[in-house]
Design a protein around this motif. Sequence first.
Motif, PDB file in Angstrom:
ATOM      1  N   LEU A  32       0.818  -1.208   0.000  1.00 48.44           N
ATOM      2  CA  LEU A  32       0.000   0.000   0.000  1.00 48.44           C
ATOM      3  C   LEU A  32       0.853   1.259   0.000  1.00 48.44           C
ATOM      4  CD1 LEU A  32      -2.728  -1.128   2.555  1.00 48.44           C
ATOM      5  CD2 LEU A  32      -3.111  -0.586   0.140  1.00 48.44           C
ATOM      6  N   THR A  33       2.057   1.153   0.536  1.00 46.64           N
ATOM      7  CA  THR A  33       2.964   2.295   0.567  1.00 46.64           C
ATOM      8  C   THR A  33       3.689   2.481  -0.764  1.00 46.64           C
ATOM      9  OG1 THR A  33       3.314   1.965   2.940  1.00 46.64           O
ATOM     10  CG2 THR A  33       4.954   3.296   1.782  1.00 46.64           C
ATOM     11  N   ALA A  34       4.053   1.376  -1.399  1.00 44.90           N
ATOM     12  CA  ALA A  34       4.881   1.436  -2.605  1.00 44.90           C
ATOM     13  C   ALA A  34       4.091   1.580  -3.897  1.00 44.90           C
ATOM     14  CB  ALA A  34       5.760   0.185  -2.690  1.00 44.90           C
ATOM     15  N   ILE A  35       2.871   1.039  -3.938  1.00 43.20           N
ATOM     16  CA  ILE A  35       2.106   0.994  -5.184  1.00 43.20           C
ATOM     17  C   ILE A  35       0.755   1.666  -4.973  1.00 43.20           C
ATOM     18  CG2 ILE A  35       1.100  -0.492  -6.954  1.00 43.20           C
ATOM     19  CD1 ILE A  35       3.192  -2.597  -6.244  1.00 43.20           C
ATOM     20  N   PRO A  36       0.491   2.773  -5.643  1.00 46.01           N
ATOM     21  CA  PRO A  36      -0.749   3.508  -5.405  1.00 46.01           C
ATOM     22  C   PRO A  36      -1.965   2.880  -6.068  1.00 46.01           C
ATOM     23  CG  PRO A  36       0.508   4.595  -7.118  1.00 46.01           C
ATOM     24  CD  PRO A  36       1.369   3.462  -6.605  1.00 46.01           C
ATOM     25  N   PHE A  37      -3.123   3.174  -5.504  1.00 45.77           N
ATOM     26  CA  PHE A  37      -4.375   2.920  -6.204  1.00 45.77           C
ATOM     27  C   PHE A  37      -4.556   4.053  -7.205  1.00 45.77           C
ATOM     28  CE2 PHE A  37      -8.798   3.391  -7.140  1.00 45.77           C
ATOM     29  CZ  PHE A  37      -9.329   2.113  -7.123  1.00 45.77           C
ATOM     30  N   ASP A  38      -4.857   3.704  -8.450  1.00 44.34           N
ATOM     31  CA  ASP A  38      -5.007   4.720  -9.487  1.00 44.34           C
ATOM     32  C   ASP A  38      -5.953   4.175 -10.549  1.00 44.34           C
ATOM     33  OD1 ASP A  38      -4.786   6.734 -11.344  1.00 44.34           O
ATOM     34  OD2 ASP A  38      -2.743   6.231 -11.960  1.00 44.34           O
ATOM     35  N   VAL A  67       4.388  -3.284 -11.399  1.00 47.00           N
ATOM     36  CA  VAL A  67       5.572  -3.506 -10.572  1.00 47.00           C
ATOM     37  C   VAL A  67       6.834  -2.977 -11.250  1.00 47.00           C
ATOM     38  CG1 VAL A  67       7.001  -5.238  -9.423  1.00 47.00           C
ATOM     39  CG2 VAL A  67       4.509  -5.489  -9.452  1.00 47.00           C
ATOM     40  N   GLU A  68       6.988  -3.295 -12.530  1.00 50.19           N
ATOM     41  CA  GLU A  68       8.183  -2.842 -13.246  1.00 50.19           C
ATOM     42  C   GLU A  68       7.994  -1.458 -13.846  1.00 50.19           C
ATOM     43  OE1 GLU A  68      10.249  -6.975 -14.715  1.00 50.19           O
ATOM     44  OE2 GLU A  68       8.674  -6.139 -16.006  1.00 50.19           O
ATOM     45  N   GLY A  69       6.797  -1.176 -14.347  1.00 51.79           N
ATOM     46  CA  GLY A  69       6.567   0.087 -15.044  1.00 51.79           C
ATOM     47  C   GLY A  69       6.269   1.262 -14.148  1.00 51.79           C
ATOM     48  N   GLY A  70       5.805   0.996 -12.927  1.00 51.68           N
ATOM     49  CA  GLY A  70       5.619   2.068 -11.968  1.00 51.68           C
ATOM     50  C   GLY A  70       4.253   2.715 -11.929  1.00 51.68           C
ATOM     51  N   ARG A  71       3.295   2.231 -12.716  1.00 51.61           N
ATOM     52  CA  ARG A  71       1.970   2.832 -12.615  1.00 51.61           C
ATOM     53  C   ARG A  71       1.201   2.199 -11.464  1.00 51.61           C
ATOM     54  NH1 ARG A  71      -2.482  -0.180 -14.136  1.00 51.61           N
ATOM     55  NH2 ARG A  71      -2.314  -1.678 -15.860  1.00 51.61           N
ATOM     56  N   GLY A  72       0.096   2.822 -11.087  1.00 50.94           N
ATOM     57  CA  GLY A  72      -0.768   2.247 -10.076  1.00 50.94           C
ATOM     58  C   GLY A  72      -1.762   1.290 -10.716  1.00 50.94           C
ATOM     59  N   GLY A  73      -2.782   0.922  -9.954  1.00 53.70           N
ATOM     60  CA  GLY A  73      -3.774   0.006 -10.481  1.00 53.70           C
ATOM     61  C   GLY A  73      -5.035   0.050  -9.653  1.00 53.70           C
ATOM     62  N   VAL A  74      -5.982  -0.813 -10.012  1.00 47.89           N
ATOM     63  CA  VAL A  74      -7.259  -0.896  -9.304  1.00 47.89           C
ATOM     64  C   VAL A  74      -7.360  -2.258  -8.629  1.00 47.89           C
ATOM     65  CG1 VAL A  74      -8.421   0.798 -10.747  1.00 47.89           C
ATOM     66  CG2 VAL A  74      -8.407  -1.606 -11.447  1.00 47.89           C
ATOM     67  N   CYS A  75      -8.505  -2.523  -8.005  1.00 48.02           N
ATOM     68  CA  CYS A  75      -8.596  -3.666  -7.098  1.00 48.02           C
ATOM     69  C   CYS A  75      -8.250  -4.993  -7.750  1.00 48.02           C
ATOM     70  CB  CYS A  75      -9.974  -3.727  -6.436  1.00 48.02           C
ATOM     71  SG  CYS A  75     -11.359  -4.117  -7.527  1.00 48.02           S
ATOM     72  N   TYR A  76      -8.814  -5.265  -8.932  1.00 47.18           N
ATOM     73  CA  TYR A  76      -8.577  -6.587  -9.514  1.00 47.18           C
ATOM     74  C   TYR A  76      -7.135  -6.747  -9.973  1.00 47.18           C
ATOM     75  CZ  TYR A  76      -9.427  -4.195 -14.011  1.00 47.18           C
ATOM     76  OH  TYR A  76      -9.391  -3.337 -15.078  1.00 47.18           O
ATOM     77  N   GLU A  77      -6.482  -5.629 -10.346  1.00 49.69           N
ATOM     78  CA  GLU A  77      -5.075  -5.698 -10.738  1.00 49.69           C
ATOM     79  C   GLU A  77      -4.178  -5.858  -9.514  1.00 49.69           C
ATOM     80  OE1 GLU A  77      -4.877  -2.875 -14.667  1.00 49.69           O
ATOM     81  OE2 GLU A  77      -5.143  -1.884 -12.724  1.00 49.69           O
ATOM     82  N   LEU A 126      -8.502 -10.811   6.432  1.00 48.09           N
ATOM     83  CA  LEU A 126      -8.861 -10.036   5.257  1.00 48.09           C
ATOM     84  C   LEU A 126      -7.611  -9.317   4.784  1.00 48.09           C
ATOM     85  CD1 LEU A 126     -12.237  -8.438   6.417  1.00 48.09           C
ATOM     86  CD2 LEU A 126     -11.834 -10.683   5.367  1.00 48.09           C
ATOM     87  N   VAL A 127      -7.293  -9.488   3.511  1.00 42.46           N
ATOM     88  CA  VAL A 127      -6.073  -8.928   2.932  1.00 42.46           C
ATOM     89  C   VAL A 127      -6.476  -8.113   1.707  1.00 42.46           C
ATOM     90  CG1 VAL A 127      -3.859  -9.473   1.864  1.00 42.46           C
ATOM     91  CG2 VAL A 127      -4.700 -10.872   3.766  1.00 42.46           C
ATOM     92  N   ASP A 128      -6.167  -6.819   1.721  1.00 43.08           N
ATOM     93  CA  ASP A 128      -6.677  -5.944   0.664  1.00 43.08           C
ATOM     94  C   ASP A 128      -5.670  -4.839   0.369  1.00 43.08           C
ATOM     95  OD1 ASP A 128      -8.241  -4.517  -1.109  1.00 43.08           O
ATOM     96  OD2 ASP A 128     -10.022  -4.497   0.168  1.00 43.08           O
ATOM     97  N   VAL A 129      -5.119  -4.875  -0.847  1.00 45.38           N
ATOM     98  CA  VAL A 129      -4.212  -3.799  -1.280  1.00 45.38           C
ATOM     99  C   VAL A 129      -4.835  -3.020  -2.435  1.00 45.38           C
ATOM    100  CG1 VAL A 129      -2.127  -5.008  -0.543  1.00 45.38           C
ATOM    101  CG2 VAL A 129      -2.979  -5.346  -2.880  1.00 45.38           C
ATOM    102  N   GLY A 130      -6.143  -3.206  -2.660  1.00 40.48           N
ATOM    103  CA  GLY A 130      -6.785  -2.595  -3.814  1.00 40.48           C
ATOM    104  C   GLY A 130      -8.003  -1.760  -3.503  1.00 40.48           C
ATOM    105  N   LEU A 131      -8.190  -1.353  -2.249  1.00 42.43           N
ATOM    106  CA  LEU A 131      -9.293  -0.465  -1.899  1.00 42.43           C
ATOM    107  C   LEU A 131      -8.767   0.964  -1.873  1.00 42.43           C
ATOM    108  CD1 LEU A 131     -12.298  -0.305  -0.991  1.00 42.43           C
ATOM    109  CD2 LEU A 131     -11.450  -0.320   1.363  1.00 42.43           C
TER     110      LEU A 131
END
Length: 259
Positions: A32-38, A67-77, A126-131
């Motif tokens: 959650l710190t390294a990869i943003p929700f976007d 991970v390699e390209g540096g963009r964020g993502g949404v829940c399913y990603e 419960l484990v969630d990095v996509g909210l």
Amino acid sequence: MFDVDVYLHKLGHTGSREPSLALLNELQKRHLTAIPFDNALNADAERGFDVLLEVEIDDDAVFKAVVEGGRGGVCYELNGLFRRLLTELGFDVRILAAAVIQVNGAYGPELEHIFNCVELGGERYLVDVGLAGPSYLEPLRLTDEVQEQYGCQYRLVEEDGYHVLQRRAKGGEWSASYRFKDQYRRISDWRELVPDIAEFPLEQVLIGTRIHSRAFDNGQMVLIGKRYLRVVDGVEEIKVLTSPSAFKQVVRQILTPDA
């Protein structure tokens, strides 16, 4: 190609990889710190609920972009990649789905949000990095006990056959984040819900609204449209960013963790 070593390097983890609660806690927070929700690539209102059905990802392609390209993502990603990482590390990971609370106080469609559950040491987490947030920075035990993290409290309450995840900031009231059934899911479940999702009123969800968020050591930044929420040690501060320069600065701060 999906690579555990590259992934863990991205998250800054250099210690033991033996499955444990300590490792699970660390990896979720680091993620959650390294990869943003976007949701910038998924906020097109003309696509409607198509964005809720794209839960089957190409692990290698999303890994390369996020991970390699540096963009964020949404829940399913994000949760899809994290599920793959945890599985590769030896965790017992299952899929859960939730309906997220909307701005009008109603819940979105069933299976709107996809996240994970880990069974570990006789407990379920419960484990969630996509909210988008505000959300829990470390896994939550599936229990009716109140749990505290970084100044915020969380609890699960029963309501009409659902677990409702509620959150309370310092000095605030309990408010719902999402509700879910205690039912493990398959990716194919989403395609079976096409008719139900198509009938849900589009205006009741945040499709078409840009959402960006990222955690930091003791809190989180969440930008929904121009509404900016910053949480530090459980204390919330909300601003409406009317200045274009202030808006761009916050977006840059969220999307570029090393800036």
